[in-house]
Scaffold this active site. Structure first.
Site, PDB file in Angstrom:
ATOM      1  N   HIS A   8       1.939  -8.322  -0.023  1.00  0.00           N
ATOM      2  CA  HIS A   8       1.998  -9.774   0.174  1.00  0.00           C
ATOM      3  C   HIS A   8       0.571 -10.219   0.415  1.00  0.00           C
ATOM      4  O   HIS A   8      -0.189  -9.522   1.095  1.00  0.00           O
ATOM      5  CB  HIS A   8       2.896 -10.133   1.373  1.00  0.00           C
ATOM      6  CG  HIS A   8       3.045 -11.617   1.550  1.00  0.00           C
ATOM      7  ND1 HIS A   8       2.129 -12.376   2.236  1.00  0.00           N
ATOM      8  CD2 HIS A   8       3.986 -12.472   1.081  1.00  0.00           C
ATOM      9  CE1 HIS A   8       2.510 -13.650   2.201  1.00  0.00           C
ATOM     10  NE2 HIS A   8       3.635 -13.735   1.508  1.00  0.00           N
ATOM     11  N   LEU A  10      -0.920 -12.224   2.294  1.00  0.00           N
ATOM     12  CA  LEU A  10      -1.412 -12.403   3.669  1.00  0.00           C
ATOM     13  C   LEU A  10      -1.272 -11.131   4.518  1.00  0.00           C
ATOM     14  O   LEU A  10      -1.691 -11.119   5.672  1.00  0.00           O
ATOM     15  CB  LEU A  10      -0.660 -13.555   4.352  1.00  0.00           C
ATOM     16  CG  LEU A  10      -0.780 -14.938   3.693  1.00  0.00           C
ATOM     17  CD1 LEU A  10      -0.052 -15.991   4.522  1.00  0.00           C
ATOM     18  CD2 LEU A  10      -2.241 -15.344   3.482  1.00  0.00           C
ATOM     19  N   SER A  11      -0.657 -10.114   3.966  1.00  0.00           N
ATOM     20  CA  SER A  11      -0.424  -8.893   4.760  1.00  0.00           C
ATOM     21  C   SER A  11      -1.736  -8.158   5.033  1.00  0.00           C
ATOM     22  O   SER A  11      -2.439  -7.756   4.096  1.00  0.00           O
ATOM     23  CB  SER A  11       0.543  -7.974   4.002  1.00  0.00           C
ATOM     24  OG  SER A  11       0.419  -6.647   4.466  1.00  0.00           O
ATOM     25  N   ALA A  12      -2.044  -7.955   6.314  1.00  0.00           N
ATOM     26  CA  ALA A  12      -3.293  -7.271   6.675  1.00  0.00           C
ATOM     27  C   ALA A  12      -3.313  -5.827   6.158  1.00  0.00           C
ATOM     28  O   ALA A  12      -4.280  -5.424   5.493  1.00  0.00           O
ATOM     29  CB  ALA A  12      -3.507  -7.338   8.184  1.00  0.00           C
ATOM     30  N   ARG A  15      -3.908  -5.716   2.502  1.00  0.00           N
ATOM     31  CA  ARG A  15      -5.284  -6.070   2.125  1.00  0.00           C
ATOM     32  C   ARG A  15      -6.230  -4.879   2.279  1.00  0.00           C
ATOM     33  O   ARG A  15      -7.172  -4.718   1.493  1.00  0.00           O
ATOM     34  CB  ARG A  15      -5.779  -7.267   2.951  1.00  0.00           C
ATOM     35  CG  ARG A  15      -5.082  -8.555   2.556  1.00  0.00           C
ATOM     36  CD  ARG A  15      -5.703  -9.764   3.203  1.00  0.00           C
ATOM     37  NE  ARG A  15      -5.416  -9.899   4.621  1.00  0.00           N
ATOM     38  CZ  ARG A  15      -6.293  -9.835   5.597  1.00  0.00           C
ATOM     39  NH1 ARG A  15      -7.580  -9.610   5.328  1.00  0.00           N
ATOM     40  NH2 ARG A  15      -5.934 -10.010   6.853  1.00  0.00           N
TER      41      ARG A  15
END
Ligand code: GSH
Length: 219
Positions: A8, A10-12, A15
């Site tokens: 996703h 925004l998923s840290a 990323r």
């Protein structure tokens, strides 16, 4: 066979994997999973990852979840011997130590701060204090080394950078930690062009905005 990454934006942890792939020049087939609408709970995704989390990697029929082992797998498989995750056993063990520390201690203390906001409750200030204590320990360690695990950028720097920058975006101030700030600048310089803005800063701010909007709904 393409290397697929369910993620996703925004998923840290997702990323972290995307940054590592970019650093080693590996092109991923990225498949976005809409966590907000519950796509990760659909049978198709559960068949790949019964633990229903992103990031999840699929390579040649091999499915792997947990961001940090995904990173070390990718470096070993596609850039064997790269300084991001070298083959020397002690260097590797030191990097692993930091990855485990980030997963089990550092990022966990950050999650304890913001996760309650997701069901619409509020941020937990006492967890922020624990996070800051952990960040101070990181600062102390960075007095002695250029990067967290020694003199070269490693996957642990990338993982911990994503944690620290997310904490800043959600309002935990660590600007007084001079060694951490200097190290962040160094990591920013070392990342491939545009990575810092597109995979570190912008999505951290995006998640922060989302969390703040969710938290504020409860008040
Ligand atoms: N320790 C895991 C954490 C993964 C994780 O919590 N991912 C979140 C998104 S940031 C997720 O998929 N949440 C949905 C769920 O677990 O059902 C990792 O590092 O990969």
């Amino acid at each position: 066979m393409p290397v697929q990454l369910y993620h996703h934006k925004l998923s840290a942890p997702a990323r972290v994997v995307r940054i590592v792939a970019k650093q080693i020049g590996l092109s991923l087939e990225e498949k976005e999973i809409d966590l907000l609408s519950g796509e990760h709970m659909k049978p198709e995704f559960l068949a790949i990852n019964p633990f229903h989390c992103v990031p999840t990697l699929v390579h040649d029929g091999f499915a792997l979840w947990e961001s940090r082992p995904i990173c070390t797998y990718l470096v070993d498989k596609f850039a064997h011997g790269h300084s991001l995750y070298p083959t020397d056993l002690r260097k590797r063990a030191t990097i692993d130590r930091w990855l485990y520390w980030d997963s089990g201690t550092f990022f966990s203390s950050l999650k304890a701060y913001y996760m309650p906001a997701i069901p619409g409750k509020s941020f937990q200030p006492e967890a922020a204090e624990l996070f800051k204590k952990n960040a101070s320990a990181l600062d102390e360690s960075l007095k002695n080394t250029k990067y967290v695990a020694g003199d070269k950028l490693s996957v642990a720097d990338i993982s911990i950078t994503v944690t620290v920058t997310l904490s800043t975006a959600i309002g935990i101030d660590t600007s007084e930690l001079k060694n951490v700030q200097k190290w962040l600048k160094q990591v920013e310089t070392d990342l491939k062009p545009s990575t810092w803005q597109t995979l570190v800063i912008d999505p951290a701010n995006g998640l922060a905005d989302l969390l703040k909007s969710m938290a504020s709904k409860s008040s």
